[in-house]
Design a protein around this motif. Structure first.
Motif, PDB file in Angstrom:
ATOM      1  N   PHE A 113       0.824  -1.217   0.000  1.00  0.00           N
ATOM      2  CA  PHE A 113       0.000   0.000   0.000  1.00  0.00           C
ATOM      3  C   PHE A 113       0.855   1.262   0.000  1.00  0.00           C
ATOM      4  CE2 PHE A 113      -3.501  -2.748   1.756  1.00  0.00           C
ATOM      5  CZ  PHE A 113      -4.219  -2.718   0.585  1.00  0.00           C
ATOM      6  N   PRO A 339      -2.738 -15.810  -3.001  1.00  0.00           N
ATOM      7  CA  PRO A 339      -2.817 -16.881  -3.987  1.00  0.00           C
ATOM      8  C   PRO A 339      -1.488 -17.096  -4.714  1.00  0.00           C
ATOM      9  CG  PRO A 339      -4.825 -15.618  -4.018  1.00  0.00           C
ATOM     10  CD  PRO A 339      -3.912 -14.936  -3.030  1.00  0.00           C
ATOM     11  N   PHE A 447      -8.904  -1.808   9.034  1.00  0.00           N
ATOM     12  CA  PHE A 447      -8.698  -2.682   7.874  1.00  0.00           C
ATOM     13  C   PHE A 447      -7.663  -3.761   8.184  1.00  0.00           C
ATOM     14  CE2 PHE A 447      -5.519  -3.297   4.482  1.00  0.00           C
ATOM     15  CZ  PHE A 447      -6.242  -4.119   3.631  1.00  0.00           C
ATOM     16  N   TRP A 454      -8.777 -12.447   8.956  1.00  0.00           N
ATOM     17  CA  TRP A 454      -9.002 -13.223   7.728  1.00  0.00           C
ATOM     18  C   TRP A 454      -7.789 -14.118   7.436  1.00  0.00           C
ATOM     19  CZ3 TRP A 454      -6.295 -12.681   2.982  1.00  0.00           C
ATOM     20  CH2 TRP A 454      -6.845 -13.349   1.888  1.00  0.00           C
ATOM     21  N   ARG A 459      -6.725 -17.764   5.569  1.00  0.00           N
ATOM     22  CA  ARG A 459      -5.705 -17.841   4.532  1.00  0.00           C
ATOM     23  C   ARG A 459      -4.485 -18.687   4.937  1.00  0.00           C
ATOM     24  NH1 ARG A 459      -5.289 -17.861  -0.701  1.00  0.00           N
ATOM     25  NH2 ARG A 459      -3.185 -18.690  -0.744  1.00  0.00           N
ATOM     26  N   PHE A 462      -3.295 -22.334   3.872  1.00  0.00           N
ATOM     27  CA  PHE A 462      -2.668 -22.692   2.593  1.00  0.00           C
ATOM     28  C   PHE A 462      -1.147 -22.529   2.624  1.00  0.00           C
ATOM     29  CE2 PHE A 462      -7.013 -21.270   1.534  1.00  0.00           C
ATOM     30  CZ  PHE A 462      -7.495 -22.476   1.046  1.00  0.00           C
TER      31      PHE A 462
ATOM     32  N   GLN B   9      -5.056 -24.954  -3.085  1.00  0.00           N
ATOM     33  CA  GLN B   9      -6.212 -24.055  -3.231  1.00  0.00           C
ATOM     34  C   GLN B   9      -6.666 -24.020  -4.691  1.00  0.00           C
ATOM     35  OE1 GLN B   9      -5.518 -19.910  -2.357  1.00  0.00           O
ATOM     36  NE2 GLN B   9      -7.627 -19.592  -1.681  1.00  0.00           N
ATOM     37  N   SER B  13     -11.268 -20.386  -5.624  1.00  0.00           N
ATOM     38  CA  SER B  13     -11.018 -19.950  -4.245  1.00  0.00           C
ATOM     39  C   SER B  13      -9.925 -18.866  -4.211  1.00  0.00           C
ATOM     40  CB  SER B  13     -10.618 -21.163  -3.409  1.00  0.00           C
ATOM     41  OG  SER B  13     -10.213 -20.767  -2.132  1.00  0.00           O
ATOM     42  N   GLN B  14      -8.911 -19.033  -5.061  1.00  0.00           N
ATOM     43  CA  GLN B  14      -7.852 -18.012  -5.143  1.00  0.00           C
ATOM     44  C   GLN B  14      -8.434 -16.679  -5.600  1.00  0.00           C
ATOM     45  OE1 GLN B  14      -4.107 -18.877  -7.054  1.00  0.00           O
ATOM     46  NE2 GLN B  14      -4.265 -21.063  -6.672  1.00  0.00           N
ATOM     47  N   ASP B  17     -10.367 -15.006  -2.876  1.00  0.00           N
ATOM     48  CA  ASP B  17      -9.460 -14.385  -1.895  1.00  0.00           C
ATOM     49  C   ASP B  17      -8.969 -13.023  -2.377  1.00  0.00           C
ATOM     50  OD1 ASP B  17      -9.745 -16.415  -0.148  1.00  0.00           O
ATOM     51  OD2 ASP B  17      -7.676 -17.113  -0.194  1.00  0.00           O
ATOM     52  N   VAL B  18      -8.625 -12.969  -3.651  1.00  0.00           N
ATOM     53  CA  VAL B  18      -8.136 -11.691  -4.202  1.00  0.00           C
ATOM     54  C   VAL B  18      -9.241 -10.642  -4.169  1.00  0.00           C
ATOM     55  CG1 VAL B  18      -7.334 -10.554  -6.305  1.00  0.00           C
ATOM     56  CG2 VAL B  18      -6.388 -12.763  -5.651  1.00  0.00           C
ATOM     57  N   LEU B  21      -9.762  -9.323  -0.654  1.00  0.00           N
ATOM     58  CA  LEU B  21      -8.697  -8.379  -0.278  1.00  0.00           C
ATOM     59  C   LEU B  21      -8.888  -7.029  -0.957  1.00  0.00           C
ATOM     60  CD1 LEU B  21      -5.160 -10.003  -0.170  1.00  0.00           C
ATOM     61  CD2 LEU B  21      -6.282  -8.633   1.566  1.00  0.00           C
ATOM     62  N   LEU B  22      -9.267  -7.077  -2.228  1.00  0.00           N
ATOM     63  CA  LEU B  22      -9.454  -5.819  -2.982  1.00  0.00           C
ATOM     64  C   LEU B  22     -10.588  -4.998  -2.384  1.00  0.00           C
ATOM     65  CD1 LEU B  22      -9.073  -6.683  -6.767  1.00  0.00           C
ATOM     66  CD2 LEU B  22      -7.722  -5.106  -5.401  1.00  0.00           C
ATOM     67  N   LEU B  24     -11.809  -5.114   0.630  1.00  0.00           N
ATOM     68  CA  LEU B  24     -11.438  -4.609   1.959  1.00  0.00           C
ATOM     69  C   LEU B  24     -10.495  -3.409   1.849  1.00  0.00           C
ATOM     70  CD1 LEU B  24     -10.861  -7.909   3.977  1.00  0.00           C
ATOM     71  CD2 LEU B  24     -12.615  -6.193   4.386  1.00  0.00           C
ATOM     72  N   SER B  25      -9.497  -3.536   0.982  1.00  0.00           N
ATOM     73  CA  SER B  25      -8.492  -2.465   0.933  1.00  0.00           C
ATOM     74  C   SER B  25      -9.049  -1.197   0.301  1.00  0.00           C
ATOM     75  CB  SER B  25      -7.225  -2.935   0.207  1.00  0.00           C
ATOM     76  OG  SER B  25      -7.556  -3.499  -1.031  1.00  0.00           O
TER      77      SER B  25
END
Lengths: 479, 125
Positions: A113, A339, A447, A454, A459, A462, B9, B13-14, B17-18, B21-22, B24-25
């Motif tokens: 960020f 990922p 955040f 999370w 996460r 994995f 994964q 599912s991947q 997850d992305v 995150l997007l 949320l951010s």
């Protein structure tokens, strides 16, 4: 992850799981300097002047020096740890080995960020500069800056995609020109060569000296960070330099020295030329203060030089930010913190190409949709959280692996004094941020709390456990 | 300690997850902007028929403003605008609690995960 060896001389860097294709080890200390200074030098060309707005010119100077101390601590601490943890991801990889996975995940996000927002701020400034140049060359009514913002980000992302050597060699050249422009402006206007044109006594007289009193000095620390924000990004090159233990400390410490000089000279020429209210308003007043200082010098050559310097500084910074954000994102993908698709290296160009491409639209969303001071604040807040992590990191590093247990490329002096100083200055800066941007601070920490939960509860399943510890270190003491 | 084998994964599912995150951010960064709670706005003072003198500018300061293309009327808002640094101690305490709580949580969860990593990497002591 266990099939990779970070210290290997036989392969270039660490390949993604099960492959031998990794990042390319082609960089030297000059590239490290260019990466660090390139990212930061734009801070002298724009953004630092918000500190003047927060507390006046003298407050900005005090903030410049205290932030200089803060970043000297950052550079010293970072140089020691990174000369030992030589891997892409920089502080993320440090946190993974020293504090633990959740901290590492957060640090990886701070890095992404901080750099992506800085990249957006650079693109906004580049667009503004094109608009100014159009106005100076006779165009009426302003131009649409958006195509230039998009073009700047796309071009630099393409350059990063094509290879790290060309990217950072480009940075080296344009950063050197931008730094030289500041030196030339100082020599030309300060009286060192010819008659001086500085008006500090009159411009900083009366209420202009400290318009808000001492609370303004505290408030100025918020944007004081902008003078140096990003120098710690040198560590992201760790996996692509030929000799990390030597190049990283050298490039980082040379970088902070360069910036201390550039920041002080910048304050001197700008505050001696521009009225503080104009200088301190980076939205309606002086967006690019060095450029505005050149405009008032009466020299057309200086106007062009500083115009080019501003453009080069923004491009160098955005370029370095794309490099660093993508390395942090890539490193997290490689470890499956994100990922695993992001952990790929381009088979020909040997760059983390998927991470580079993925972060482009995110930078564009902020460059095209948010005001400059907000974008800068987002970047500063992420940086501030990262600097708060650093003292904890180095204290635990020395505790878990005392000096005798691991050979460092650089050992920072007076430990733990720099760590304590850094923590104290971070606390002051949190208060400074609170004075104007407390909502963003709380929103951003909210955040990070949500994404931490999370990560921890979803996460992290994995991620392989022991395999993510890739350094050839002995068992940490106390474990 | 038994070696932990992470599940593979799937692609969907991947992707999810992305996206999470997007959202949320971008949400965290844009929410204060959308709610008009972002940043400290400066409030310009009111000056009727401003002159450089009434704006508190000396001759050199006025000269620099004129060189930049300003008149007293166009510079008035810029010169008189000020931040308000008054704050509530309750808000300050909330901020301190949030920051300290965040780092404490971070260190505590990290420590649990870290012990697992070390145990698997180096074996149980």
């Amino acid at each position: 992850m266990t099939d990779t060896d970070i210290t290997s001389q036989a392969i270039d860097g660490m390949g993604p799981h099960g492959t031998k294709v990794g990042l390319l080890r082609v960089l030297g200390p000059a590239h490290v300097w260019a990466l660090g200074v390139g990212i930061v030098l734009v801070g002298e060309y724009m953004g630092w002047n918000f500190a003047v707005g927060k507390g006046g010119a003298y407050a900005a100077l005090i903030a410049c020096w205290f932030a200089g101390i803060l970043y000297s601590c950052v550079a010293m601490i970072d140089s020691e740890v990174t000369s030992t943890v030589a891997a892409a991801g920089g502080q993320y990889t440090q946190a993974k080995h020293i504090i633990g996975p959740l901290m590492a995940f957060n640090v990886g996000l701070y890095l992404t960020f901080a750099y992506t927002m800085l990249e957006a701020a650079n693109a906004i400034t580049a667009g503004y500069l094109i608009d100014q140049v159009a106005g100076m060359t006779g165009h009426q009514g302003g131009i649409d800056q958006r195509p230039f913002i998009i073009l700047a980000i796309m071009f630099l992302a393409w350059l990063n995609y094509r290879g790290v050597l060309a990217t950072l060699t480009f940075n080296l050249v344009i950063t050197a020109i931008a730094f030289s422009a500041i030196i030339i402006l100082f020599l030309s206007t300060s009286g060192v060569i010819g008659a001086g044109d500085m008006k500090h006594a009159d411009l900083l007289a009366g209420q202009a000296s400290l318009p808000y009193g001492w609370i303004g000095v505290l408030a100025a620390m918020h944007f004081g960070l902008w003078y140096y924000l990003g120098i710690e990004g040198t560590t992201q090159a760790a996996e692509e330099v030929r000799s990390p233990a030597r190049s990283l400390p050298f490039g980082t410490l040379a970088g902070i020295m360069t910036l201390l000089i550039a920041a002080t000279l910048t304050w001197y020429v700008c505050s001696g030329t521009l009225p503080w209210e104009f200088l301190g308003d980076g939205v309606n007043g002086s967006v690019a203060p060095l450029f505005d200082t050149a405009r008032l010098s009466g020299s057309q050559a200086l106007v062009w030089l500083l115009g080019i310097g501003t453009l080069f500084a923004t491009l160098a910074s955005a370029n370095g930010c794309i490099n660093d954000a993508s390395r942090a994102w890539f490193a997290m993908g490689r470890d499956r913190y994100l990922p695993g698709w992001f952990g790929a290296v381009h088979p020909v160009y040997r760059t983390p190409y998927r991470s580079i491409v993925f972060l482009v639209p995110i930078a564009l969303i902020f460059a095209l949709g948010a005001p400059l001071d907000q974008v800068i604040t987002f970047s500063i807040l992420s940086g501030l959280l990262e600097y708060t992590f650093m003292p904890l990191n180095v204290i635990l590093f020395r505790k878990k692996w005392p000096l005798a247990t691991i050979k460092r490329g650089y050992e920072h002096p007076f430990h733990p004094l720099p760590a304590i100083t850094l923590l104290a200055l971070c606390s002051v800066t949190y208060f400074a941020v609170f004075l104007g941007y407390g909502t963003q601070l709380v929103a951003m920490i909210g955040f990070y709390i949500v994404v931490s939960l999370w990560f921890h509860f979803w996460r992290y399943r994995f991620v392989n456990r022991g395999a993510q510890f890739t350094m050839p270190w002995p068992r940490p003491e106390g474990y | 300690m038994a070696r932990y084998i992470a599940p593979v994964q799937g692609k969907v599912s991947q992707l999810i997850d992305v996206i999470v995150l997007l959202i949320l951010s971008i949400g965290a960064l844009y929410l204060p902007l959308w709610m008009h709670m972002a940043g400290a706005a400066k409030t310009p003072g009111v000056v009727e028929n401003p002159t450089w003198e009434s704006l508190g500018q000396n001759a050199v300061q006025a000269g620099q403003y004129e060189a930049l293309g300003y008149t007293p009327a166009t510079a008035a808002d810029l010169i008189t605008a000020r931040f308000d640094y008054s704050f509530s101690y309750l808000n300050l305490i909330v901020m301190v609690v949030v920051i300290v709580g965040y780092f404490v949580m971070m260190l505590k969860f990290s420590e649990t995960e870290y012990r697992e990593v070390i145990a698997e990497k180096f074996g149980e002591k």
